[in-house]
Design an enzyme around this catalytic site. Structure first.
Site, PDB file in Angstrom:
ATOM      1  N   GLY A  32       0.874  -1.170   0.000  1.00 34.97           N
ATOM      2  CA  GLY A  32       0.000   0.000   0.000  1.00 34.97           C
ATOM      3  C   GLY A  32       0.910   1.217   0.000  1.00 34.97           C
ATOM      4  O   GLY A  32       1.902   1.237  -0.718  1.00 34.97           O
ATOM      5  N   SER A  82       5.700  -5.532  -1.244  1.00 38.79           N
ATOM      6  CA  SER A  82       5.727  -4.141  -1.699  1.00 38.79           C
ATOM      7  C   SER A  82       6.118  -3.202  -0.541  1.00 38.79           C
ATOM      8  O   SER A  82       7.253  -3.242  -0.087  1.00 38.79           O
ATOM      9  CB  SER A  82       4.379  -3.794  -2.325  1.00 38.79           C
ATOM     10  OG  SER A  82       4.451  -2.589  -3.029  1.00 38.79           O
ATOM     11  N   ALA A  83       5.214  -2.363  -0.044  1.00 38.24           N
ATOM     12  CA  ALA A  83       5.544  -1.471   1.076  1.00 38.24           C
ATOM     13  C   ALA A  83       6.032  -2.267   2.288  1.00 38.24           C
ATOM     14  O   ALA A  83       6.915  -1.817   3.029  1.00 38.24           O
ATOM     15  CB  ALA A  83       4.333  -0.625   1.459  1.00 38.24           C
ATOM     16  N   HIS A 121       8.653  -3.222  -7.208  1.00 36.26           N
ATOM     17  CA  HIS A 121       8.024  -2.844  -8.488  1.00 36.26           C
ATOM     18  C   HIS A 121       9.065  -2.206  -9.413  1.00 36.26           C
ATOM     19  O   HIS A 121       8.746  -1.272 -10.142  1.00 36.26           O
ATOM     20  CB  HIS A 121       6.885  -1.838  -8.292  1.00 36.26           C
ATOM     21  CG  HIS A 121       5.744  -2.302  -7.442  1.00 36.26           C
ATOM     22  ND1 HIS A 121       4.647  -2.949  -7.959  1.00 36.26           N
ATOM     23  CD2 HIS A 121       5.516  -2.190  -6.110  1.00 36.26           C
ATOM     24  CE1 HIS A 121       3.783  -3.200  -6.974  1.00 36.26           C
ATOM     25  NE2 HIS A 121       4.288  -2.752  -5.842  1.00 36.26           N
ATOM     26  N   GLU A 152       8.601  -6.703 -10.648  1.00 37.53           N
ATOM     27  CA  GLU A 152       7.379  -7.439 -10.330  1.00 37.53           C
ATOM     28  C   GLU A 152       7.565  -8.898 -10.743  1.00 37.53           C
ATOM     29  O   GLU A 152       8.056  -9.178 -11.835  1.00 37.53           O
ATOM     30  CB  GLU A 152       6.174  -6.808 -11.038  1.00 37.53           C
ATOM     31  CG  GLU A 152       5.897  -5.406 -10.519  1.00 37.53           C
ATOM     32  CD  GLU A 152       4.595  -4.795 -11.022  1.00 37.53           C
ATOM     33  OE1 GLU A 152       3.966  -5.361 -11.929  1.00 37.53           O
ATOM     34  OE2 GLU A 152       4.208  -3.739 -10.497  1.00 37.53           O
TER      35      GLU A 152
END
Lengths: 240, 240
Positions: free
Chosen positions: B89, B122-123, B159, B195
């Site tokens: 997020g 991700s985050a 990413h 990714e």
């Protein structure tokens, strides 16, 4: 209020040279009264090289350039400036250096109280707004605050980019990122300035200039599109 | 050191469902000993909805999920956790909430001292590293520091995106942004995780997993490419 601002989305437009796409806007904005522009190169690492680039370009338009980093006392340089131009690069690095050199309030005072013309490009446009909360840049250094110079009561997203429907990349789109910002409380509206567009502020009048539409994001409302030439003065009052 | 980490670049890969592309890696990583996973949903605004998404997915792999925000005392929840998963997020929102809830040091202690398995996506991968200086996210809130949990001594850019030679957009490329980071002093190396790729850390062994190469940026050196299956254990010692 005698505020005069030219807030440009991007320094270079695809296929053109540095500030080429907005050179007539710059000439019109600084006019014939301004002779010297104080350039702030803090957003890039090599301040001398960056100042040379800005100096060469503005000289071709008839303006002399002083680099604020060349001054013995940057605050004094701002106090004496006829006009200020903050160039693009990394917004975090730029804002941190503005704080480190005690220039945030000094520039605000000069522009809002003394009517010194302020031009910003990309990161230099970000720092002219309420905060750098809507920059696209990587947070390579930690500034003492995200609050910026606050020459206008809204935020800008420069280099605004539309969602690419063919992309297979799963990172958030620009619109999703701005929507996330507006999930937070008390967040001002955000004007997405596409490359090629810029905002001119004269006192309490805001006009969209350039060749591309801007996209406006207001908390809890649908985004709206605005064409070049639009009067966006309402951004200064009731659009928060 | 008993450290066990699974650091995933992205939660969803184009064309697939949530965590689908790495579900066999998750099963292998948590194994059969783990029964319950403590999920940290701080990176998204709607924590309940996000926890439901993670719960549904992990339940299909045989794990129960508790949301850390559902606990009366989040620190106590971390102290009791069998395994931790921090979802993706907004990285700024996530790190601020981790600090606000006094979880940064607590998670670090649990993972590095007690060997509690840590999964990030991700985050959640960004905050497992030295700092969030190389996140791609918009700085929508101001965390008290960019320093993160520090489970590994390097940074990650999730990413990671190659430069598109056909793009007319003039914003900095990802590689330019990371290069700007390395213009700053004392900056650790940055692993660009495309990714589809992820990193598994078992004690002092680091292995690249997934389906895409990773690109490694070291200050003052040419970037290097690493294929899935590569042993990247040197990142834990001499690559700063």
């Amino acid at each position: 209020m005698s505020r005069r601002l030219l807030l440009v989305s991007n320094s270079t437009l695809y296929g053109g040279g540095y500030l080429q796409h907005c050179e007539h806007n710059i000439s019109h904005f600084f006019g014939k009264q301004v002779k010297r522009v104080l350039f702030v190169p803090y957003a890039l690492h090599d301040r001398d090289a960056y100042t040379k680039t800005a100096r060469d370009k503005l000289k071709s338009l008839g303006y002399e350039v002083d680099g604020v980093h060349e001054a013995a006392d940057p605050v004094e340089a701002v106090r004496k400036a006829e006009a200020i131009f903050i160039g693009g690069g990394n917004t975090f690095r730029l804002l941190k250096a503005l704080y480190d050199n005690n220039l945030v309030n000094e520039i605000k005072k000069r522009v809002l109280q003394d009517g010194v013309p302020y031009m910003g490009s990309s990161a230099g446009t970000n720092v002219a707004t309420v905060s750098i909360n809507t920059t696209n840049d990587m947070p390579i250094v930690y500034p003492p605050s995200f609050s910026a110079i606050g020459l206008v009561p809204f935020n800008i997203n420069p280099h605004y980019l539309d969602t690419d429907p063919n992309s297979r990349h799963m990172g958030e789109t620009r619109e999703q990122r701005i929507t996330q910002y507006h999930e937070e409380l008390n967040t001002p509206c955000v004007l997405g300035l596409r490359e090629g567009s810029m905002l001119q502020v004269e006192g309490n009048t805001v006009t969209l200039l350039g060749t591309t539409n801007a996209r406006l994001f207001q908390r809890g409302k649908e985004p709206s599109e605005h064409a070049p030439g639009s009067d966006l003065s309402f951004l200064l009052t009731d659009a928060q």
